[in-house]
Design a protein around this motif. Structure first.
Motif, PDB file in Angstrom:
ATOM      1  N   ASP A 203       0.866  -1.174   0.000  1.00 47.13           N
ATOM      2  CA  ASP A 203       0.000   0.000   0.000  1.00 47.13           C
ATOM      3  C   ASP A 203       0.904   1.225   0.000  1.00 47.13           C
ATOM      4  O   ASP A 203       2.105   1.097  -0.237  1.00 47.13           O
ATOM      5  CB  ASP A 203      -1.017  -0.014   1.155  1.00 47.13           C
ATOM      6  N   GLU A 204       0.352   2.395   0.268  1.00 43.61           N
ATOM      7  CA  GLU A 204       1.148   3.624   0.216  1.00 43.61           C
ATOM      8  C   GLU A 204       2.216   3.669   1.293  1.00 43.61           C
ATOM      9  O   GLU A 204       3.194   4.395   1.186  1.00 43.61           O
ATOM     10  CB  GLU A 204       0.255   4.870   0.381  1.00 43.61           C
ATOM     11  N   GLU A 205       2.042   2.947   2.364  1.00 42.69           N
ATOM     12  CA  GLU A 205       2.923   3.032   3.519  1.00 42.69           C
ATOM     13  C   GLU A 205       3.928   1.902   3.645  1.00 42.69           C
ATOM     14  O   GLU A 205       4.996   2.099   4.201  1.00 42.69           O
ATOM     15  CB  GLU A 205       2.082   3.068   4.807  1.00 42.69           C
ATOM     16  N   THR A 206       3.594   0.706   3.194  1.00 41.40           N
ATOM     17  CA  THR A 206       4.439  -0.442   3.500  1.00 41.40           C
ATOM     18  C   THR A 206       4.279  -1.554   2.467  1.00 41.40           C
ATOM     19  O   THR A 206       3.364  -1.518   1.643  1.00 41.40           O
ATOM     20  CB  THR A 206       4.124  -0.967   4.925  1.00 41.40           C
ATOM     21  N   GLY A 207       5.163  -2.505   2.542  1.00 40.43           N
ATOM     22  CA  GLY A 207       5.081  -3.680   1.686  1.00 40.43           C
ATOM     23  C   GLY A 207       5.464  -4.918   2.475  1.00 40.43           C
ATOM     24  O   GLY A 207       6.317  -4.868   3.362  1.00 40.43           O
ATOM     25  N   VAL A 208       4.822  -6.030   2.173  1.00 38.25           N
ATOM     26  CA  VAL A 208       5.104  -7.312   2.814  1.00 38.25           C
ATOM     27  C   VAL A 208       5.322  -8.328   1.709  1.00 38.25           C
ATOM     28  O   VAL A 208       4.526  -8.425   0.782  1.00 38.25           O
ATOM     29  CB  VAL A 208       3.925  -7.763   3.709  1.00 38.25           C
ATOM     30  N   ILE A 209       6.417  -9.076   1.818  1.00 40.28           N
ATOM     31  CA  ILE A 209       6.694 -10.148   0.873  1.00 40.28           C
ATOM     32  C   ILE A 209       6.817 -11.436   1.675  1.00 40.28           C
ATOM     33  O   ILE A 209       7.635 -11.524   2.597  1.00 40.28           O
ATOM     34  CB  ILE A 209       7.995  -9.889   0.091  1.00 40.28           C
ATOM     35  N   LEU A 210       6.009 -12.420   1.341  1.00 38.25           N
ATOM     36  CA  LEU A 210       6.089 -13.724   1.990  1.00 38.25           C
ATOM     37  C   LEU A 210       7.253 -14.474   1.360  1.00 38.25           C
ATOM     38  O   LEU A 210       7.246 -14.747   0.161  1.00 38.25           O
ATOM     39  CB  LEU A 210       4.779 -14.501   1.792  1.00 38.25           C
TER      40      LEU A 210
END
Length: 183
Positions: A89-96
């Motif tokens: 999103d605009e604030e963060t990223g998550v990669i599994l």
């Protein structure tokens, strides 16, 4: 569309993707031409893929945790085991990240960085960061990670301390190279 409120909206979306994958695999197995790719299954369907989910967090911690839980749960399913799943999103990223023995290499790109610039010089500039900027956390979801090795971070991990809730959770690290490797 799944109307069941026992499922998170991201679960519902991934259910639709799973049906699409099954349909695509069925269609490709019934057609006379099949893909010539070593990553293809017996039906000619390419199982190695990436899923990017944009705007999936909802701006609340409970939504973020539900999305991470969904990534973890769906990453265990056969249809998604060869899929790198990410939420942004605009604030963060998550990669599994995949489990060992897979080495995960993630190419990091920041907006408005000229080719040849590195992240360290960007950190010292007056440019405004978008989102969290060049920070990285390695959060052990689902199980303890006994040996974690990294490169491309300011404080690389050398496998001597396990990552686990109730122990070390690697947060607020700094990305210093264009590629971050996690083993």
């Amino acid at each position: 569309c799944v109307e069941d409120q026992n499922y998170h909206d991201l679960d519902k979306s991934l259910m639709a993707v799973e049906k699409w994958i099954e349909k695509l695999a069925t269609t490709s197995s019934s057609s006379s031409s099949s893909l010539s790719n070593e990553d293809s299954d017996s039906n000619g369907f390419n199982q190695s893929s990436q899923a990017f989910i944009y705007g999936g967090f909802g701006g609340r911690f409970d939504q973020e945790m539900a999305c991470i839980n969904t990534l973890y749960s769906w990453g265990q399913k056969e249809a998604f085991q060869q899929t790198q799943m990410s939420i942004f999103d605009e604030e963060t990223g998550v990669i599994l990240l995949s489990e060992a023995p897979i080495s995960n290499e993630i190419l990091i790109r920041f907006p408005d960085v000229e080719e040849g610039d590195d992240n360290e010089s960007r950190e010292k500039s007056d440019q405004v960061e978008v989102g969290e900027g060049p920070t990285c956390g390695l959060i052990p979801i689902g199980a303890r990670c006994d040996r974690v090795y990294t490169s491309g971070l300011k404080w690389n991990l050398d496998g001597d301390m396990p990552l686990e809730f109730g122990g070390l959770v690697s947060s607020s690290n700094r990305i210093v190279d264009k590629v971050v490797t996690v083993k």
